[in-house]
Design an enzyme around this catalytic site. Structure first.
Site, PDB file in Angstrom:
ATOM      1  N   GLN A  89      -4.767  -5.186   6.642  1.00  0.00           N
ATOM      2  CA  GLN A  89      -5.687  -6.088   5.949  1.00  0.00           C
ATOM      3  C   GLN A  89      -5.720  -7.484   6.559  1.00  0.00           C
ATOM      4  O   GLN A  89      -6.529  -8.320   6.151  1.00  0.00           O
ATOM      5  CB  GLN A  89      -5.298  -6.192   4.468  1.00  0.00           C
ATOM      6  CG  GLN A  89      -5.418  -4.900   3.700  1.00  0.00           C
ATOM      7  CD  GLN A  89      -6.852  -4.457   3.531  1.00  0.00           C
ATOM      8  OE1 GLN A  89      -7.787  -5.261   3.499  1.00  0.00           O
ATOM      9  NE2 GLN A  89      -7.062  -3.156   3.412  1.00  0.00           N
ATOM     10  N   HIS A  92       0.859  -1.185   0.000  1.00  0.00           N
ATOM     11  CA  HIS A  92       0.000   0.000   0.000  1.00  0.00           C
ATOM     12  C   HIS A  92       0.900   1.241   0.000  1.00  0.00           C
ATOM     13  O   HIS A  92       2.015   1.221   0.527  1.00  0.00           O
ATOM     14  CB  HIS A  92      -0.877  -0.034   1.251  1.00  0.00           C
ATOM     15  CG  HIS A  92      -1.969   0.974   1.293  1.00  0.00           C
ATOM     16  ND1 HIS A  92      -1.751   2.297   1.626  1.00  0.00           N
ATOM     17  CD2 HIS A  92      -3.310   0.862   1.065  1.00  0.00           C
ATOM     18  CE1 HIS A  92      -2.896   2.956   1.613  1.00  0.00           C
ATOM     19  NE2 HIS A  92      -3.868   2.110   1.263  1.00  0.00           N
ATOM     20  N   LYS A 108     -10.618  -1.085   9.863  1.00  0.00           N
ATOM     21  CA  LYS A 108     -10.583  -2.308   9.058  1.00  0.00           C
ATOM     22  C   LYS A 108     -10.943  -3.534   9.902  1.00  0.00           C
ATOM     23  O   LYS A 108     -10.968  -4.651   9.410  1.00  0.00           O
ATOM     24  CB  LYS A 108      -9.177  -2.513   8.461  1.00  0.00           C
ATOM     25  CG  LYS A 108      -8.641  -1.348   7.643  1.00  0.00           C
ATOM     26  CD  LYS A 108      -9.363  -1.203   6.327  1.00  0.00           C
ATOM     27  CE  LYS A 108      -8.831  -0.022   5.529  1.00  0.00           C
ATOM     28  NZ  LYS A 108      -7.506  -0.233   4.949  1.00  0.00           N
ATOM     29  N   CYS A 120      -4.704   2.647  -3.837  1.00  0.00           N
ATOM     30  CA  CYS A 120      -3.496   3.074  -3.120  1.00  0.00           C
ATOM     31  C   CYS A 120      -2.398   2.019  -3.215  1.00  0.00           C
ATOM     32  O   CYS A 120      -1.647   1.788  -2.258  1.00  0.00           O
ATOM     33  CB  CYS A 120      -3.812   3.393  -1.658  1.00  0.00           C
ATOM     34  SG  CYS A 120      -4.892   4.818  -1.455  1.00  0.00           S
ATOM     35  N   ASP A 171       2.788  -4.403   8.136  1.00  0.00           N
ATOM     36  CA  ASP A 171       1.514  -3.694   7.990  1.00  0.00           C
ATOM     37  C   ASP A 171       0.400  -4.724   8.080  1.00  0.00           C
ATOM     38  O   ASP A 171       0.171  -5.492   7.155  1.00  0.00           O
ATOM     39  CB  ASP A 171       1.506  -2.963   6.648  1.00  0.00           C
ATOM     40  CG  ASP A 171       0.159  -2.338   6.311  1.00  0.00           C
ATOM     41  OD1 ASP A 171      -0.790  -2.487   7.101  1.00  0.00           O
ATOM     42  OD2 ASP A 171       0.056  -1.720   5.234  1.00  0.00           O
TER      43      ASP A 171
END
Length: 525
Positions: free
Chosen positions: A323, A243, A346, A484, A320
């Protein structure tokens, strides 16, 4: 394919429509949207229930007669495939290996998942759907099909009630307050920190820093740790699938420190090229920044193995998890990640709240990024002393209600059997892949064997924005654009694509509606 067939194929219960709770009186009504449900046992128009709220989503006293809108039938002539094996994932499509359990996982927050009366403890999406009011609204005359979970998730009533309860009966600033409500608000805030630590498998709540979200967390690390530890000639390895939030902050700090951002290439199926990754690692590598799950391809990289290899060269690893955290359990100690970041929105929590995990020794070595209240011990015009971490990195008044909502979301999510949820989502994704293959001219991006339910696609002769607009007419929400993640799309020679992204409350019936609408779009020419 029906939800019953999915859960039957997974060995879970078969459930029918679940009646919805009654509305709360006095709450403004949005056309087509059921009111926020009444909290059992709380008088209407009375003060909201005190924090924390109950997370029980198996209320046996739910009244009948408030059913969700009836789904329109799939148009005739629309061939939506059904699985003869109860939506069992095909060979090569598996839940992320090694990521569905582990010591220190989230299950310890609330205990085993509750079940409906007379049913075994197993997961059905109806258990989640009954708690999420917005899923029962109409959009353009059709029941909402929310397939934009990669952008944000919808919120269960437990989160909505926790926010209302906090503002209605517990609102106060935190820390340093001598009065009762300040103590209560502080306790709620720090309970949220402890819950995040348990959810991530961190050793201590002191390893958790609250931030606005993943983007701010990565910028915090880049500006605090990065400025102090990066220098001329140093390498920051970043896979192409990342991202923008895990690319741009590193470019910014690399420019300041004269370090380099080095892209790690992808294989044709959307996996990280691990041979290239191993070749790019060197003693110049100071940091590897990678996602736990891709927001555009769904790819779940072998984070543990990549981290171990980076550590051989003395590099730190930032993961990260934006997700990932909603889809499978995470154990940061098992991953051995130096940093792990995620966003609450999220994860069925409010917007504007997220968390940074860092190893204790790394966190203690980080300098303040912002100055102000909350992060100091004493201030005068000759010398300022700072509070210990994590408060050192939390300047100003934090998003207190956001933490309250995040805690409620974590309690809600972890009240389900996380392994059962992962298995259901994996089977649902397999059904979606099979069903979408019947749409003429549709091409899915990425085919990594370990992935989450992110289905990014192109449709021959159709612009992605036009696809999203068409689907919206049928009440189906998907995302269109570059997501993104322009470098990842460029890997496939694209600048934009459409994306449907799944969550635990989505059903195979919703997938079939998506497929039917796309088939109609192609037939319309």
């Amino acid at each position: 394919m029906t939800t019953a067939e999915v859960t039957r194929g997974l060995g879970g219960p078969v459930t029918g429509p679940v009646p919805q709770p009654p509305p709360v009186q006095g709450v403004p009504q949005v056309p087509g949207v059921p009111s926020v449900p009444q909290v059992p046992g709380v008088p209407q128009h009375a003060s909201p229930p005190p924090y924390p709220q109950s997370t029980d989503h198996a209320d046996p006293a739910v009244p009948t007669g408030t059913a969700a809108p009836t789904d329109p039938a799939v148009p005739t002539g629309t061939a939506v495939p059904t699985s003869s094996v109860g939506l069992t994932a095909p060979a090569g499509t598996a839940a992320p290996a090694g990521l569905t359990g582990g010591a220190g996982g989230a299950e310890s927050l609330t205990g085993p998942a509750p079940s409906l009366p007379g049913q075994p403890a197993a997961f059905s999406p109806e258990l989640a759907r009954r708690d999420v009011p917005i899923l029962h609204r109409l959009v353009n005359g059709h029941p909402l099909v929310w397939l934009d979970n990669g952008a944000t998730t919808q919120k269960p009533r437990q989160v909505i009630e926790a926010l209302a309860g906090f503002y209605g009966s517990a609102n106060s600033n935190i820390h340093r307050g001598a009065h009762t409500m300040a103590r209560e608000a502080t306790e709620a805030f720090e309970a949220g920190r402890a819950a995040v630590a348990r959810f991530l498998g961190a050793a201590s709540p002191d390893d958790i820093v609250f931030v606005r979200g993943t983007t701010e967390a990565i910028n915090l690390v880049a500006q605090s740790w990065g400025r102090a530890n990066l220098g001329p000639g140093d390498d920051i390895l970043v896979p192409v699938l990342e991202h923008h939030s895990n690319i741009v902050p590193w470019q910014m700090v690399a420019k300041e420190t004269r370090a380099r951002v080095v892209p790690v290439p992808l294989r044709p199926d959307g996996r990280i090229d691990l041979d290239a990754y191993a070749d790019l690692l060197s003693m110049r590598t100071q940091l590897v920044a990678l996602s736990h799950a891709s927001n555009v391809l769904g790819t779940v990289p072998p984070v543990r193995e990549m981290t171990a290899l980076a550590h051989r060269y003395g590099a730190k690893v930032l993961v990260d998890g934006a997700q990932a955290v909603a889809h499978f359990p995470v154990d940061v100690q098992d991953l051995d990640a130096d940093f792990y970041v995620f966003s609450g929105h999220k994860l069925f929590a409010p917007t504007g709240i997220g968390a940074l995990y860092a190893k204790p020794d790394v966190l203690r070595g980080m300098a303040p990024w912002q100055g102000g209240g909350n992060m100091i011990e004493s201030v005068d015009f000759t010398r300022t002393t700072y509070a210990p971490v994590p408060h050192l990195l939390e300047a100003g008044t934090g998003h207190i209600s956001g933490v309250v909502g995040l805690l409620a979301a974590l309690n809600w999510l972890t009240s389900f059997d996380r392994d059962a949820v992962t298995a259901y989502e994996t089977a649902l994704m397999a059904h979606a892949q099979q069903a979408l293959s019947t749409v003429p001219g549709l091409e899915l991006l990425g085919s990594a064997p370990e992935r989450i339910g992110v289905l990014t696609f192109t449709l021959a002769g159709q612009d992605p924005a036009g696809i999203a607009e068409w689907l919206d007419r049928d009440g189906i929400a998907v995302r269109a654009g570059h997501h993104c993640a322009q470098p990842a799309l460029a890997h496939y020679g694209l600048t934009s694509a459409a994306r449907a992204s799944l969550a635990l409350y989505n059903t195979p019936e919703e997938v079939d509606k998506l497929v039917a609408s796309l088939q109609q779009l192609q037939q319309a020419g």
